[in-house]
Scaffold this motif. Structure first.
Motif, mmCIF file in Angstrom:
data_model
loop_
_atom_site.group_PDB
_atom_site.id
_atom_site.type_symbol
_atom_site.label_atom_id
_atom_site.label_comp_id
_atom_site.label_asym_id
_atom_site.label_seq_id
_atom_site.Cartn_x
_atom_site.Cartn_y
_atom_site.Cartn_z
ATOM 1 N N SER A 194 -14.870 2.522 5.330
ATOM 2 C CA SER A 194 -14.630 3.918 4.984
ATOM 3 C C SER A 194 -15.938 4.656 4.741
ATOM 4 N N ARG A 195 -17.022 3.955 4.574
ATOM 5 C CA ARG A 195 -18.310 4.589 4.327
ATOM 6 C C ARG A 195 -19.087 4.866 5.620
ATOM 7 N N ILE A 203 -7.018 2.999 -0.572
ATOM 8 C CA ILE A 203 -5.735 2.588 0.007
ATOM 9 C C ILE A 203 -5.194 3.680 0.918
ATOM 10 N N ARG A 204 -5.252 4.932 0.462
ATOM 11 C CA ARG A 204 -4.778 6.047 1.303
ATOM 12 C C ARG A 204 -5.585 6.135 2.601
ATOM 13 N N THR A 205 -6.890 5.977 2.496
ATOM 14 C CA THR A 205 -7.754 6.030 3.680
ATOM 15 C C THR A 205 -7.426 4.902 4.640
ATOM 16 N N ALA A 212 0.824 -1.208 0.000
ATOM 17 C CA ALA A 212 0.000 0.000 0.000
ATOM 18 C C ALA A 212 0.860 1.261 0.000
ATOM 19 N N ILE A 213 1.865 1.310 0.855
ATOM 20 C CA ILE A 213 2.722 2.497 0.930
ATOM 21 C C ILE A 213 3.471 2.708 -0.380
ATOM 22 N N ALA A 214 4.025 1.635 -0.939
ATOM 23 C CA ALA A 214 4.770 1.752 -2.196
ATOM 24 C C ALA A 214 3.859 2.246 -3.324
ATOM 25 N N LEU A 215 2.671 1.689 -3.425
ATOM 26 C CA LEU A 215 1.748 2.098 -4.492
ATOM 27 C C LEU A 215 1.322 3.552 -4.333
ATOM 28 N N VAL A 216 1.084 3.981 -3.104
ATOM 29 C CA VAL A 216 0.704 5.379 -2.862
ATOM 30 C C VAL A 216 1.849 6.311 -3.252
ATOM 31 N N GLN A 217 3.075 5.952 -2.876
ATOM 32 C CA GLN A 217 4.229 6.797 -3.242
ATOM 33 C C GLN A 217 4.376 6.895 -4.760
ATOM 34 N N LEU A 218 4.274 5.762 -5.441
ATOM 35 C CA LEU A 218 4.435 5.762 -6.893
ATOM 36 C C LEU A 218 3.284 6.465 -7.599
ATOM 37 N N SER A 244 -4.511 -2.698 10.352
ATOM 38 C CA SER A 244 -3.898 -3.652 9.429
ATOM 39 C C SER A 244 -4.935 -4.514 8.711
ATOM 40 N N GLY A 245 -6.026 -4.856 9.371
ATOM 41 C CA GLY A 245 -7.068 -5.635 8.719
ATOM 42 C C GLY A 245 -7.716 -4.888 7.576
ATOM 43 N N HIS A 246 -7.940 -3.593 7.772
ATOM 44 C CA HIS A 246 -8.536 -2.769 6.712
ATOM 45 C C HIS A 246 -7.560 -2.603 5.557
ATOM 46 N N ILE A 247 -6.292 -2.372 5.869
ATOM 47 C CA ILE A 247 -5.279 -2.240 4.822
ATOM 48 C C ILE A 247 -5.233 -3.518 3.991
ATOM 49 N N SER A 248 -5.200 -4.662 4.664
ATOM 50 C CA SER A 248 -5.160 -5.954 3.974
ATOM 51 C C SER A 248 -6.373 -6.125 3.071
ATOM 52 N N GLN A 249 -7.557 -5.796 3.593
ATOM 53 C CA GLN A 249 -8.800 -5.945 2.820
ATOM 54 C C GLN A 249 -8.770 -5.097 1.556
ATOM 55 N N ILE A 250 -8.334 -3.866 1.681
ATOM 56 C CA ILE A 250 -8.329 -2.953 0.531
ATOM 57 C C ILE A 250 -7.291 -3.382 -0.500
#
Length: 155
Positions: free
Chosen positions: A103-104, A129-131, A14-20, A138-144
């Protein structure tokens, strides 16, 4: 509950994709320490397991066709990394509403008053992903991240 190394993997992705995405279409150096945090190599100069897992994640992203890079900078960074077309298109695409129930929760009528272009931006995979990263859950990050990788290609 997932193994901790798998949750770290999703967070690193997630962090790598957001940076790129934030730099797209420019090529950037993608540093492991900017993603996984500071590393303290041992007396032989070997990196920690955490650092190497993050570096492995970056290499995996290239192997799976999500990023390109010119070279590695030792085991510290990817030189001149950029998203592939497929990754950019996927991250820019609207995510299915079912992907972001958490997120909703704060959704209200003010969002309906936003211009359609803003509403569209708020529904993209990259926004979710940013949200998720901001939430720190970590569970939400994994899900997204899973939803982004395995989402229907017709979206």
């Amino acid at each position: 509950m997932a193994d901790i190394h798998v949750e770290e993997f999703y967070k690193d992705v997630a962090i790598a994709l957001v940076q790129l995405y934030g730099a797209f279409p420019r090529r950037i150096n993608l540093f492991v320490e900017d993603i996984a945090g500071p590393d303290d190599p041992d007396e032989f100069g070997l990196h920690s397991r955490r650092h190497m897992a993050c570096f492995g994640t970056l290499l995996w992203l290239e192997e799976e066709g999500l990023i390109r890079y010119v070279d590695t900078i030792r085991q510290e960074a990817l030189d001149q990394a950029v998203l592939t077309r497929n990754a950019f298109v996927r991250l820019s695409a609207p995510a299915p509403a079912s992907l972001a129930p958490a997120s909703r929760q704060g959704y209200d009528q003010r969002e309906e008053a936003l211009p359609p272009s803003v509403q569209k931006d708020l529904s993209t995979h990259i926004h979710l992903i940013r949200t998720a990263l901001k939430s720190g859950h970590s569970g939400h990050i994994s899900q997204i991240v899973q939803g982004t990788f395995f989402a229907d290609d017709n979206h």
